[in-house]
Design a protein around this motif. Structure first.
Motif, PDB file in Angstrom:
ATOM      1  N   SER A 114     -26.240 -27.796  55.250  1.00 48.97           N
ATOM      2  CA  SER A 114     -25.375 -27.388  56.360  1.00 48.97           C
ATOM      3  C   SER A 114     -25.476 -25.915  56.703  1.00 48.97           C
ATOM      4  CB  SER A 114     -23.908 -27.702  56.010  1.00 48.97           C
ATOM      5  OG  SER A 114     -23.722 -29.068  55.695  1.00 48.97           O
ATOM      6  N   ILE A 115     -26.280 -25.156  55.982  1.00 46.25           N
ATOM      7  CA  ILE A 115     -26.220 -23.693  56.113  1.00 46.25           C
ATOM      8  C   ILE A 115     -26.562 -23.208  57.510  1.00 46.25           C
ATOM      9  CG2 ILE A 115     -26.617 -23.266  53.665  1.00 46.25           C
ATOM     10  CD1 ILE A 115     -29.505 -22.618  54.325  1.00 46.25           C
ATOM     11  N   GLY A 116     -27.381 -23.954  58.254  1.00 50.15           N
ATOM     12  CA  GLY A 116     -27.750 -23.505  59.595  1.00 50.15           C
ATOM     13  C   GLY A 116     -26.671 -23.716  60.631  1.00 50.15           C
ATOM     14  N   LEU A 117     -25.609 -24.447  60.273  1.00 49.00           N
ATOM     15  CA  LEU A 117     -24.549 -24.765  61.240  1.00 49.00           C
ATOM     16  C   LEU A 117     -23.428 -23.738  61.241  1.00 49.00           C
ATOM     17  CD1 LEU A 117     -24.210 -28.604  60.515  1.00 49.00           C
ATOM     18  CD2 LEU A 117     -25.575 -27.495  62.298  1.00 49.00           C
ATOM     19  N   PHE A 118     -23.441 -22.806  60.273  1.00 46.42           N
ATOM     20  CA  PHE A 118     -22.317 -21.887  60.115  1.00 46.42           C
ATOM     21  C   PHE A 118     -22.832 -20.458  59.919  1.00 46.42           C
ATOM     22  CE2 PHE A 118     -21.109 -26.054  58.581  1.00 46.42           C
ATOM     23  CZ  PHE A 118     -19.927 -26.295  59.264  1.00 46.42           C
ATOM     24  N   ARG A 119     -22.001 -19.508  60.356  1.00 43.60           N
ATOM     25  CA  ARG A 119     -22.380 -18.097  60.202  1.00 43.60           C
ATOM     26  C   ARG A 119     -22.390 -17.707  58.732  1.00 43.60           C
ATOM     27  NH1 ARG A 119     -22.058 -13.610  63.675  1.00 43.60           N
ATOM     28  NH2 ARG A 119     -23.386 -12.013  62.722  1.00 43.60           N
ATOM     29  N   PHE A 120     -21.427 -18.202  57.985  1.00 49.77           N
ATOM     30  CA  PHE A 120     -21.434 -18.039  56.529  1.00 49.77           C
ATOM     31  C   PHE A 120     -20.575 -19.132  55.924  1.00 49.77           C
ATOM     32  CE2 PHE A 120     -18.031 -15.216  58.032  1.00 49.77           C
ATOM     33  CZ  PHE A 120     -16.958 -15.568  57.221  1.00 49.77           C
ATOM     34  N   ILE A 121     -20.651 -19.273  54.604  1.00 46.20           N
ATOM     35  CA  ILE A 121     -19.926 -20.332  53.895  1.00 46.20           C
ATOM     36  C   ILE A 121     -19.087 -19.711  52.785  1.00 46.20           C
ATOM     37  CG2 ILE A 121     -20.176 -22.357  52.387  1.00 46.20           C
ATOM     38  CD1 ILE A 121     -22.671 -23.117  53.929  1.00 46.20           C
ATOM     39  N   VAL A 122     -17.864 -20.209  52.630  1.00 43.60           N
ATOM     40  CA  VAL A 122     -16.981 -19.784  51.538  1.00 43.60           C
ATOM     41  C   VAL A 122     -16.859 -20.944  50.551  1.00 43.60           C
ATOM     42  CG1 VAL A 122     -14.674 -19.011  50.892  1.00 43.60           C
ATOM     43  CG2 VAL A 122     -15.687 -18.244  53.054  1.00 43.60           C
ATOM     44  N   LEU A 123     -17.190 -20.686  49.294  1.00 42.84           N
ATOM     45  CA  LEU A 123     -17.023 -21.661  48.217  1.00 42.84           C
ATOM     46  C   LEU A 123     -15.798 -21.253  47.410  1.00 42.84           C
ATOM     47  CD1 LEU A 123     -20.743 -21.836  46.994  1.00 42.84           C
ATOM     48  CD2 LEU A 123     -19.616 -23.319  48.688  1.00 42.84           C
ATOM     49  N   ASN A 124     -14.828 -22.133  47.308  1.00 43.89           N
ATOM     50  CA  ASN A 124     -13.555 -21.795  46.662  1.00 43.89           C
ATOM     51  C   ASN A 124     -13.477 -22.453  45.292  1.00 43.89           C
ATOM     52  OD1 ASN A 124     -11.039 -20.415  46.885  1.00 43.89           O
ATOM     53  ND2 ASN A 124      -9.989 -22.360  47.195  1.00 43.89           N
ATOM     54  N   THR A 125     -13.487 -21.685  44.242  1.00 44.18           N
ATOM     55  CA  THR A 125     -13.341 -22.079  42.839  1.00 44.18           C
ATOM     56  C   THR A 125     -14.665 -22.380  42.158  1.00 44.18           C
ATOM     57  OG1 THR A 125     -13.077 -24.490  43.012  1.00 44.18           O
ATOM     58  CG2 THR A 125     -11.101 -23.150  43.383  1.00 44.18           C
ATOM     59  N   LEU A 126     -14.595 -22.452  40.833  1.00 41.82           N
ATOM     60  CA  LEU A 126     -15.759 -22.742  39.997  1.00 41.82           C
ATOM     61  C   LEU A 126     -16.300 -24.142  40.202  1.00 41.82           C
ATOM     62  CD1 LEU A 126     -14.710 -21.187  36.553  1.00 41.82           C
ATOM     63  CD2 LEU A 126     -16.568 -20.417  38.031  1.00 41.82           C
ATOM     64  N   ALA A 127     -15.516 -25.020  40.813  1.00 40.59           N
ATOM     65  CA  ALA A 127     -15.981 -26.391  41.039  1.00 40.59           C
ATOM     66  C   ALA A 127     -17.269 -26.422  41.848  1.00 40.59           C
ATOM     67  CB  ALA A 127     -14.893 -27.201  41.751  1.00 40.59           C
ATOM     68  N   PHE A 128     -17.548 -25.347  42.591  1.00 39.10           N
ATOM     69  CA  PHE A 128     -18.753 -25.285  43.404  1.00 39.10           C
ATOM     70  C   PHE A 128     -19.876 -24.502  42.714  1.00 39.10           C
ATOM     71  CE2 PHE A 128     -15.478 -26.305  46.465  1.00 39.10           C
ATOM     72  CZ  PHE A 128     -16.100 -27.286  47.238  1.00 39.10           C
ATOM     73  N   ALA A 129     -19.841 -24.428  41.387  1.00 38.70           N
ATOM     74  CA  ALA A 129     -20.859 -23.676  40.645  1.00 38.70           C
ATOM     75  C   ALA A 129     -22.257 -24.207  40.925  1.00 38.70           C
ATOM     76  CB  ALA A 129     -20.558 -23.727  39.148  1.00 38.70           C
ATOM     77  N   GLN A 130     -22.410 -25.518  40.958  1.00 43.43           N
ATOM     78  CA  GLN A 130     -23.722 -26.099  41.202  1.00 43.43           C
ATOM     79  C   GLN A 130     -24.208 -25.761  42.614  1.00 43.43           C
ATOM     80  OE1 GLN A 130     -23.878 -30.360  40.857  1.00 43.43           O
ATOM     81  NE2 GLN A 130     -26.070 -30.465  41.206  1.00 43.43           N
ATOM     82  N   ILE A 131     -23.305 -25.819  43.597  1.00 39.34           N
ATOM     83  CA  ILE A 131     -23.660 -25.483  44.978  1.00 39.34           C
ATOM     84  C   ILE A 131     -24.016 -24.000  45.070  1.00 39.34           C
ATOM     85  CG2 ILE A 131     -22.902 -25.554  47.377  1.00 39.34           C
ATOM     86  CD1 ILE A 131     -23.012 -28.290  46.045  1.00 39.34           C
ATOM     87  N   ALA A 132     -23.229 -23.151  44.399  1.00 41.68           N
ATOM     88  CA  ALA A 132     -23.513 -21.715  44.413  1.00 41.68           C
ATOM     89  C   ALA A 132     -24.901 -21.439  43.858  1.00 41.68           C
ATOM     90  CB  ALA A 132     -22.454 -20.966  43.603  1.00 41.68           C
ATOM     91  N   ALA A 133     -25.276 -22.166  42.822  1.00 40.39           N
ATOM     92  CA  ALA A 133     -26.596 -21.970  42.226  1.00 40.39           C
ATOM     93  C   ALA A 133     -27.707 -22.384  43.193  1.00 40.39           C
ATOM     94  CB  ALA A 133     -26.706 -22.772  40.928  1.00 40.39           C
TER      95      ALA A 133
END
Length: 469
Positions: A105-124
């Motif tokens: 989805s990264i091309g659809l948004f100016r930036f993305i906010v990941l809230n909490t450690l639950a998104f550790a895999q996505i952050a990686a």
């Protein structure tokens, strides 16, 4: 770079929405059309605990600053009604915590906010990608046990990490000492003037001093510490008090203790499973003191809300608010998770004169409005956070040999983790399938036995009929 396969990138919002729908998701509201002003806020849930409420505060702030937030979460929850009422588009996607939907989805948004450690895999996965990512971390120390092994070893320039309080930053750096992390404290609205009705606290509380512990019912939040503290109080003191526990049960054993107390001693305890967001002003208006008995709580929003409502506050030393309360003489702090010390603080609250109580509560309100105001939060976002997200100098940087090696190592590590996770998922599916086959075989054996018994019964009946002939 850690860039998702280009052939899988969502080229339109419809592609994202359709994929979520195929997986059992749904879009509430209207997806914003201005791609350049569109941002995605990812929440691990839509409950009424601290992290989702902090993200709601960020969504409101970003909207005030002219942005168009879209929220995404794996499941609906009580916060969804508030988001819908405020016309925030919300995309429910059951697989959002897996590693494909957000990277695509990264091309659809100016930036993305990941809230909490639950998104550790996505952050990686997004670490080193072509979009700015803000990773906002709030968790207690014990939560890291589940995520440390999948968190990036090295942060690339596009992944900006902030914690919600100095204490949550200490927890992060204890587990990831090489991270560069700032502190972004949430903003809380002053809702003291929004009390339109009374909250239905038990009639047995009438004429008593009402103490409230608000939060998920679990060991970390310390409901058992408060129950023990009440046992340390003299009986004549207990008769002056009424204790309210409010929050969903996360741990059964602690939940049973709270429910049993509310059932067997209804003259002194009440349990409320959830306080609707719109009823919070009425609830705070009807109590006298907020207790935070947490064993580890970096960002207790309920303490800030209690201070803003000019309530007495008692706080464990293991919370992110304790130093501020002590610094401004705005509440009572006890140490060591000691029920006897908490009981002593309860007695001190009861023993305050009207003048002493009023002065302390005014200091508490003034201090929290200063540190947690919406205007301060808006200013931090506008002058510090957004410029960092919107001017990605790292896109034009020419990485040196060391940076290229780090990228290669980090990408290799993440691919290995993803393969291990896929293998684990496949193994779980195989075990589930084997269990299903085993259960079916047992059922077939049972049916065969029943069928054989019926055959024998029929033969017996036939033999009996022949004997009668």
């Amino acid at each position: 770079m850690n860039v998702p396969n280009a052939t899988l990138i969502f080229e339109t919002p419809a592609a994202l929405i359709d994929t979520c729908a195929e997986r059992g998701g749904v879009l509430y509201g209207q997806f914003p059309g201005e791609e350049d002003r569109r941002i995605l806020l990812a929440s691990h849930e839509l409950g009424l605990d601290g992290a989702p409420i902090a993200l709601l505060s960020m969504a409101r702030s970003l909207r005030r600053l002219g942005w168009q937030p879209v929220l995404i979460s794996p499941a609906a929850g009580p916060l969804l009604d508030t988001l819908k009422n405020e016309s925030f588009p919300v995309l429910i996607c059951p697989s959002v915590l897996e590693n494909d939907v957000l990277p695509r989805s990264i091309g659809l948004f100016r930036f993305i906010v990941l809230n909490t450690l639950a998104f550790a895999q996505i952050a990686a996965v997004l670490n080193g990608s072509s979009r700015s990512i803000l990773w906002w971390i709030h968790e207690a120390d014990e939560v890291y046990q589940k995520y440390t092994h999948i968190m990036p070893d090295h942060l690339f320039s596009n992944l900006m990490v902030y914690t919600g309080s100095p204490q949550s930053r200490e927890h992060l750096l204890r587990h990831c000492p090489n991270y560069f992390a700032g502190v972004l404290t949430y903003g809380i609205p002053d809702i003291t003037e929004k009390v339109a009705e009374s909250f239905p606290i038990s009639p047995k509380a009438e004429g008593k001093h009402i103490f409230a512990l608000i939060g998920a019912v679990e060991r970390r939040k310390g409901q058992d510490v408060l129950l023990d503290a009440v046992r340390h109080l003299p009986e004549d003191v207990v008769h002056q008090c009424f204790f309210v526990f409010a929050g969903p049960v996360f741990q059964t054993d602690i939940g049973e203790q709270v429910r049993m107390a509310a059932s067997d001693q209804a003259d002194r305890f009440q349990y409320i499973p959830q306080i609707p967001l719109e009823m919070k002003p009425a609830f705070f208006a009807g109590i006298d003191c907020v207790i935070c008995a947490s064993r580890d709580d970096p960002e207790p929003i309920t303490v800030v809300e209690g201070c803003i409502f000019s309530k007495a506050v008692i706080c464990s030393e293991h919370t992110g608010m304790s130093s501020l309360l002590e610094q401004d003489s705005a509440g009572y702090v006890y140490g060591g998770d000691d029920p006897a010390e908490l009981a002593h603080c309860i007695v001190r609250v009861l023993g305050q004169s009207t003048e002493e109580a009023g002065a302390m509560q005014e200091r508490a309100r003034s201090s929290c409005l200063s540190h947690f105001s919406l205007s301060k939060f808006d200013e931090r976002l506008e002058t510090e956070i957004l410029p960092e997200l919107l001017t990605p100098d790292w896109l034009s940087e020419k990485p040196d040999a060391q940076s290229l090696l780090l990228r290669l190592l980090e990408n290799s590590r993440q691919k290995r983790l993803q393969l291990e996770m896929q293998q684990k998922q496949e193994l779980e599916k195989m075990i589930e399938l084997e269990q299903s086959i085993s259960e079916k075989q047992v059922r077939i054996t049972q049916l065969e036995g029943q069928n054989q018994a019926l055959i024998e019964a029929v033969k017996t009946c036939q033999a009996h009929i022949h004997s009668l002939d």
